[in-house]
Design a protein around this motif. Structure first.
Motif, PDB file in Angstrom:
ATOM      1  N   VAL A 152      47.898  24.931  55.404  1.00  0.00           N
ATOM      2  CA  VAL A 152      47.800  24.017  56.538  1.00  0.00           C
ATOM      3  C   VAL A 152      46.364  24.075  57.048  1.00  0.00           C
ATOM      4  N   LEU A 153      45.751  22.915  57.189  1.00  0.00           N
ATOM      5  CA  LEU A 153      44.354  22.824  57.603  1.00  0.00           C
ATOM      6  C   LEU A 153      44.262  22.717  59.116  1.00  0.00           C
ATOM      7  N   VAL A 154      43.302  23.430  59.703  1.00  0.00           N
ATOM      8  CA  VAL A 154      42.987  23.301  61.120  1.00  0.00           C
ATOM      9  C   VAL A 154      41.500  22.988  61.228  1.00  0.00           C
ATOM     10  N   THR A 155      41.157  21.815  61.759  1.00  0.00           N
ATOM     11  CA  THR A 155      39.750  21.453  61.916  1.00  0.00           C
ATOM     12  C   THR A 155      39.286  21.813  63.330  1.00  0.00           C
ATOM     13  N   GLY A 156      37.970  21.998  63.482  1.00  0.00           N
ATOM     14  CA  GLY A 156      37.469  22.465  64.775  1.00  0.00           C
ATOM     15  C   GLY A 156      38.112  23.786  65.148  1.00  0.00           C
ATOM     16  N   ALA A 157      38.254  24.675  64.161  1.00  0.00           N
ATOM     17  CA  ALA A 157      39.134  25.833  64.306  1.00  0.00           C
ATOM     18  C   ALA A 157      38.645  26.867  65.312  1.00  0.00           C
ATOM     19  N   ALA A 158      37.343  26.932  65.581  1.00  0.00           N
ATOM     20  CA  ALA A 158      36.835  27.941  66.517  1.00  0.00           C
ATOM     21  C   ALA A 158      36.935  27.491  67.963  1.00  0.00           C
ATOM     22  N   ARG A 182      30.398  26.630  62.150  1.00  0.00           N
ATOM     23  CA  ARG A 182      29.667  27.818  62.576  1.00  0.00           C
ATOM     24  C   ARG A 182      30.049  28.981  61.659  1.00  0.00           C
ATOM     25  N   ALA A 183      29.189  29.294  60.721  1.00  0.00           N
ATOM     26  CA  ALA A 183      29.488  30.333  59.727  1.00  0.00           C
ATOM     27  C   ALA A 183      29.716  31.686  60.377  1.00  0.00           C
ATOM     28  N   ASP A 184      29.104  31.928  61.535  1.00  0.00           N
ATOM     29  CA  ASP A 184      29.252  33.222  62.195  1.00  0.00           C
ATOM     30  C   ASP A 184      30.632  33.413  62.818  1.00  0.00           C
ATOM     31  N   GLN A 185      31.468  32.375  62.785  1.00  0.00           N
ATOM     32  CA  GLN A 185      32.813  32.476  63.343  1.00  0.00           C
ATOM     33  C   GLN A 185      33.868  32.844  62.300  1.00  0.00           C
ATOM     34  N   ALA A 186      33.455  33.082  61.060  1.00  0.00           N
ATOM     35  CA  ALA A 186      34.417  33.351  59.991  1.00  0.00           C
ATOM     36  C   ALA A 186      35.265  34.584  60.286  1.00  0.00           C
ATOM     37  N   ILE A 197      38.333  29.999  54.915  1.00  0.00           N
ATOM     38  CA  ILE A 197      37.370  29.370  55.800  1.00  0.00           C
ATOM     39  C   ILE A 197      36.706  28.216  55.040  1.00  0.00           C
ATOM     40  N   ILE A 198      36.802  27.013  55.606  1.00  0.00           N
ATOM     41  CA  ILE A 198      36.234  25.819  54.985  1.00  0.00           C
ATOM     42  C   ILE A 198      34.990  25.396  55.770  1.00  0.00           C
ATOM     43  N   PRO A 199      33.797  25.397  55.144  1.00  0.00           N
ATOM     44  CA  PRO A 199      32.606  24.905  55.858  1.00  0.00           C
ATOM     45  C   PRO A 199      32.768  23.438  56.229  1.00  0.00           C
ATOM     46  N   ARG A 200      32.354  23.092  57.426  1.00  0.00           N
ATOM     47  CA  ARG A 200      32.523  21.724  57.918  1.00  0.00           C
ATOM     48  C   ARG A 200      31.928  20.694  56.970  1.00  0.00           C
ATOM     49  N   LEU A 316      30.305  21.063  76.739  1.00  0.00           N
ATOM     50  CA  LEU A 316      29.916  19.719  76.302  1.00  0.00           C
ATOM     51  C   LEU A 316      28.971  19.768  75.112  1.00  0.00           C
ATOM     52  N   LYS A 317      28.265  20.890  74.948  1.00  0.00           N
ATOM     53  CA  LYS A 317      27.331  21.067  73.823  1.00  0.00           C
ATOM     54  C   LYS A 317      27.985  21.767  72.640  1.00  0.00           C
ATOM     55  N   GLY A 318      29.287  22.027  72.728  1.00  0.00           N
ATOM     56  CA  GLY A 318      29.985  22.712  71.641  1.00  0.00           C
ATOM     57  C   GLY A 318      29.636  24.168  71.524  1.00  0.00           C
ATOM     58  N   GLN A 319      29.260  24.800  72.627  1.00  0.00           N
ATOM     59  CA  GLN A 319      28.789  26.185  72.607  1.00  0.00           C
ATOM     60  C   GLN A 319      29.825  27.177  73.118  1.00  0.00           C
ATOM     61  N   VAL A 320      31.060  26.752  73.300  1.00  0.00           N
ATOM     62  CA  VAL A 320      32.114  27.644  73.796  1.00  0.00           C
ATOM     63  C   VAL A 320      33.084  27.963  72.667  1.00  0.00           C
ATOM     64  N   LYS A 321      33.340  29.250  72.476  1.00  0.00           N
ATOM     65  CA  LYS A 321      34.293  29.704  71.457  1.00  0.00           C
ATOM     66  C   LYS A 321      35.576  30.146  72.135  1.00  0.00           C
ATOM     67  N   GLY A 322      36.714  29.797  71.528  1.00  0.00           N
ATOM     68  CA  GLY A 322      37.991  30.296  72.020  1.00  0.00           C
ATOM     69  C   GLY A 322      38.338  29.766  73.396  1.00  0.00           C
ATOM     70  N   ARG A 323      38.816  30.647  74.278  1.00  0.00           N
ATOM     71  CA  ARG A 323      39.358  30.234  75.555  1.00  0.00           C
ATOM     72  C   ARG A 323      38.667  30.972  76.701  1.00  0.00           C
TER      73      ARG A 323
END
Length: 330
Positions: A152-158, A182-186, A197-200, A316-323
Motif C-alpha cells: 500500500v502506497l502512502v504519498t507525502g509520507a513524512a 526528504r531522504a533524511d526521513q527514511a 521508501i520511494i523517492p518522490r 506552509l514551506k513544507g518544513q514540518v515533520k509529523g505532528r
C-alpha cells in the motif's frame, strides 16, 4: 480573561499574530464552552495564522481548526461539565474562532466524545491529519483492501496525514511503501512501520502511457498533481486510491481514463471537515484501537501558543515533520 493567539489585519492587508489576553465575553455564540487543553498545527492553520488563504472572513481572529479539552459549561444534554471532547473541522478556526486559546465556545453538534483510553494530548497528536488518514484507510477497506494483497502506497509520507497512515497501516499488517522527497526521513518512516521508501522523483515524471505495471494494492495520496497521475496507472486491478490533499497541485497531471475502465481502479475523495457524526465517531474509535501510541509519540513535536507564528510559516514551506502538539496552557 484567558490567553489566545489573535491574528489581526492592518489597513495594508498584512496580518500579524501574537498571544493576547481576551475576555470570555468575546467568545462566539455556541451551546458548549470547552476548557481547551491541547491543539495542533495543520496546513490550514498555517494559512489562517498568516496570509489567510481566503479561509478567514473576519479579523481579529483566533485560529486553530482542532482542539481537545474538557467541557466547562453546556446547554446541550449530550455533554456535561467534566466530559472530555475533541473537535476537528466544521470551519472552526477558519470562519469561527478556534482552538488556539484556553477557552472555546462551539455548537455541540461539532464535538465528539473522546474515546476511552485516548487522552487530549494524544487526540491532538492525531488531530485533523490523523482523522483524515483514518477516514482514508476506512474508505479503502470499505472498497475491499486487505493485508496480503500487496504493498500500500502512502504519498507525502513524512507529513501529518502520511505519518499516521503509515503507522496505522503497518499496525494492521499491511506492507507499506512510503513516498518522500526528504531522504533524511527514511529512518523516521521505517520507525513508523514502512517497509519500502520511494523517492518522490520516482513518481513525479508525467508520462502519456495509458497504463504501467501493476504495483499497489491501495494508496493514501496527499499530493495529487503529477504523482497521482502516475500512481493511478500503477494500481492493481480493482484497487483504490484515497485522495486527501493537493500538495502537488489541484490537477491530476498526465491522468487518463484507462486505469478506471481497464483496471477498475477507484479514486475516492476524502473530506474531514463536514464528515457526519457517525463517521467521525467510528474513525476516532478506530484511532483509539489501531494507532500504536508508541509510534504516535515518535511523530510529536511539542509547542506552546507563542511558537505558532513561526510554526505556521514553517508548515506552509513544507518544513514540518509529523505532528505538532500545542499545549495552550503552557
Amino acid at each position: 480573561m484567558f490567553n489566545a493567539l489573535v491574528v489581526e489585519k492592518d489597513e495594508d492587508g498584512k496580518t500579524r499574530a501574537a498571544v493576547q489576553q481576551i475576555d470570555e465575553s468575546r467568545l462566539p455564540e455556541g451551546n458548549v464552552t470547552v476548557a481547551v487543553e491541547y491543539s495542533t498545527v495543520n496546513y490550514k492553520d498555517g494559512l489562517c495564522i498568516g496570509p489567510g488563504g481566503g479561509l478567514v472572513r473576519n479579523y481579529p481572529h483566533v485560529p486553530g481548526i482542532d482542539f481537545a479539552g474538557t467541557v466547562e459549561a453546556s446547554d446541550d444534554a449530550r455533554y456535561k461539565p467534566g466530559d472530555k471532547v475533541v473537535l476537528t473541522g466544521w470551519r472552526v478556526g477558519e470562519v469561527r474562532w478556534g482552538g488556539y486559546a484556553q477557552k472555546a465556545r462551539v455548537n455541540a453538534d461539532w464535538l465528539v466524545p473522546l474515546p476511552a483510553g485516548l487522552e487530549p494530548r494524544q487526540a491532538m497528536a492525531v488531530g485533523t491529519a490523523g482523522l483524515t488518514a483514518m477516514l482514508a484507510i476506512m474508505a479503502l477497506e470499505d472498497q475491499g483492501m486487505k493485508p496480503g494483497q500487496g504493498p500500500v502506497l502512502v504519498t507525502g509520507a513524512a507529513g501529518g496525514v502520511g505519518s499516521v497512515a503509515v503507522a496505522v497501516l503497518a499496525h494492521l499488517g499491511y506492507e507499506v511503501a512510503a513516498v518522500t522527497g526528504r531522504a533524511d526521513q527514511a529512518d523516521y518512516l521505517r520507525g513508523l512501520g514502512a517497509t519500502e521508501i520511494i523517492p518522490r522523483e520516482d513518481l513525479t515524471e508525467v508520462t502519456r502511457k495509458p497504463l504501467e505495471a501493476e504495483r499497489w494494492a491501495g494508496c493514501v495520496d496527499a499530493v495529487a498533481g503529477a504523482m497521482l497521475g502516475r500512481v493511478l496507472k500503477q494500481m492493481k486491478y480493482g484497487a483504490s486510491v484515497a485522495a486527501i490533499g493537493l500538495a502537488g497541485g489541484a490537477a491530476i497531471d498526465g491522468a487518463l481514463i484507462t486505469p478506471f475502465i481497464l483496471r477498475g481502479v477507484n479514486l475516492l475523495g476524502i473530506d474531514s471537515v463536514m464528515q457526519p457524526y457517525g463517521n467521525r465517531l467510528r474513525a476516532w474509535q478506530r484511532i483509539a484501537s489501531d494507532l500504536p501510541m508508541d509510534r504516535l509519540e515518535t511523530m510529536v513535536q511539542p509547542a506552546v501558543l507563542a511558537d505558532l507564528p513561526a510554526l505556521g510559516a514553517a508548515i506552509l514551506k513544507g518544513q514540518v515533520k509529523g505532528r505538532i502538539v500545542v499545549d495552550v496552557n503552557a
